[in-house]
Scaffold this motif. Structure first.
Motif, PDB file in Angstrom:
ATOM      1  N   SER A   1      -3.281  13.271   5.312  1.00  0.00           N
ATOM      2  CA  SER A   1      -4.713  12.912   4.620  1.00  0.00           C
ATOM      3  C   SER A   1      -4.623  13.763   3.535  1.00  0.00           C
ATOM      4  CB  SER A   1      -5.738  13.610   5.600  1.00  0.00           C
ATOM      5  OG  SER A   1      -5.879  12.353   6.547  1.00  0.00           O
ATOM      6  N   GLU A   2      -4.275  15.121   3.294  1.00  0.00           N
ATOM      7  CA  GLU A   2      -4.448  15.912   2.191  1.00  0.00           C
ATOM      8  C   GLU A   2      -3.584  15.270   0.947  1.00  0.00           C
ATOM      9  OE1 GLU A   2      -3.093  20.218   0.986  1.00  0.00           O
ATOM     10  OE2 GLU A   2      -4.065  20.132   2.789  1.00  0.00           O
TER      11      GLU A   2
ATOM     12  N   GLU B   1      -2.799  11.944   0.540  1.00  0.00           N
ATOM     13  CA  GLU B   1      -3.445  10.902   0.106  1.00  0.00           C
ATOM     14  C   GLU B   1      -4.709  11.273  -0.806  1.00  0.00           C
ATOM     15  OE1 GLU B   1      -4.562   8.970   3.731  1.00  0.00           O
ATOM     16  OE2 GLU B   1      -2.568   7.582   3.632  1.00  0.00           O
ATOM     17  N   ARG B   2      -5.455  12.457  -0.275  1.00  0.00           N
ATOM     18  CA  ARG B   2      -6.382  12.708  -1.132  1.00  0.00           C
ATOM     19  C   ARG B   2      -6.127  13.155  -2.385  1.00  0.00           C
ATOM     20  NH1 ARG B   2      -8.450  16.022   2.127  1.00  0.00           N
ATOM     21  NH2 ARG B   2      -7.760  17.900   1.034  1.00  0.00           N
ATOM     22  N   ASN B   3      -5.051  14.010  -2.574  1.00  0.00           N
ATOM     23  CA  ASN B   3      -4.449  14.418  -3.851  1.00  0.00           C
ATOM     24  C   ASN B   3      -3.969  13.168  -4.696  1.00  0.00           C
ATOM     25  OD1 ASN B   3      -5.281  17.002  -3.349  1.00  0.00           O
ATOM     26  ND2 ASN B   3      -3.063  17.706  -2.624  1.00  0.00           N
TER      27      ASN B   3
ATOM     28  N   GLU C   1      -5.153  10.180  -4.764  1.00  0.00           N
ATOM     29  CA  GLU C   1      -5.994   9.630  -5.311  1.00  0.00           C
ATOM     30  C   GLU C   1      -6.760  10.277  -6.403  1.00  0.00           C
ATOM     31  OE1 GLU C   1      -8.863   8.714  -1.748  1.00  0.00           O
ATOM     32  OE2 GLU C   1      -7.315   7.426  -0.984  1.00  0.00           O
ATOM     33  N   GLU C   2      -7.073  11.594  -6.118  1.00  0.00           N
ATOM     34  CA  GLU C   2      -7.559  12.561  -7.350  1.00  0.00           C
ATOM     35  C   GLU C   2      -6.769  12.433  -8.723  1.00  0.00           C
ATOM     36  OE1 GLU C   2      -8.124  16.187  -5.446  1.00  0.00           O
ATOM     37  OE2 GLU C   2      -9.734  15.414  -4.194  1.00  0.00           O
TER      38      GLU C   2
END
Length: 145
Positions: free
Chosen positions: A13-14, A16-18, A20-21
């Motif tokens: 999850s982390e 994926e979030r990174n 996307e950012e």
């Protein structure tokens, strides 16, 4: 003891979030770079050249003052204004990258390429690379070298 599966899920999850950012920051950088517009003039303002994304000229303007210049002076003024505008491109690119994606290996490479392509206007131009005299003395050299 923590559950290994929940740790893996948290890490994914982390990641994926990174990702996307980072993608959003690079998209923002690309949009800002596409908006670059740098204008410089020469021959006391008789000639103005604007360069855009990638330092490519997008506009050339001339005032009535060019009528007092010889053709070779006009050509030199266009080249001077274009070189001045292009020499500012790496600085503008660095500003945009610093504000959007920061200092990364990718941005360092992009900036180094821009600086090599468009050196400071104060730096003397690099002499053309030649591989000997072909006997053609027209002053233009061969394009087939």
């Amino acid at each position: 003891m923590s559950d290994p599966l929940s740790n893996i899920e948290r890490m994914v999850s982390e990641w994926e979030r990174n990702a996307e950012e980072n993608a959003a920051r690079y998209q923002n950088m690309q949009q800002e770079v596409e908006r670059i517009s740098i204008t410089e003039s020469a021959a006391d303002g008789a000639v103005r050249v604007t360069v855009g994304a990638n330092g490519i000229p997008t506009n050339v303007e001339m005032t009535d003052r060019v009528s007092r210049l010889r053709p070779d002076e006009i050509a030199a003024a266009v080249m001077q204004a274009m070189t001045k505008a292009q020499s500012r491109y790496p600085e503008e690119l660095a500003r945009i990258m610093g504000e959007t994606v920061g200092d990364t290996a990718a941005t360092q490479h992009i900036l180094a390429t821009a600086q090599a392509s468009f050196p400071s206007a104060e730096e003397p131009p690099r002499p053309p690379q030649t591989r000997g005299d072909d006997g053609d003395d027209d002053g233009f050299g061969s394009v087939m070298r």
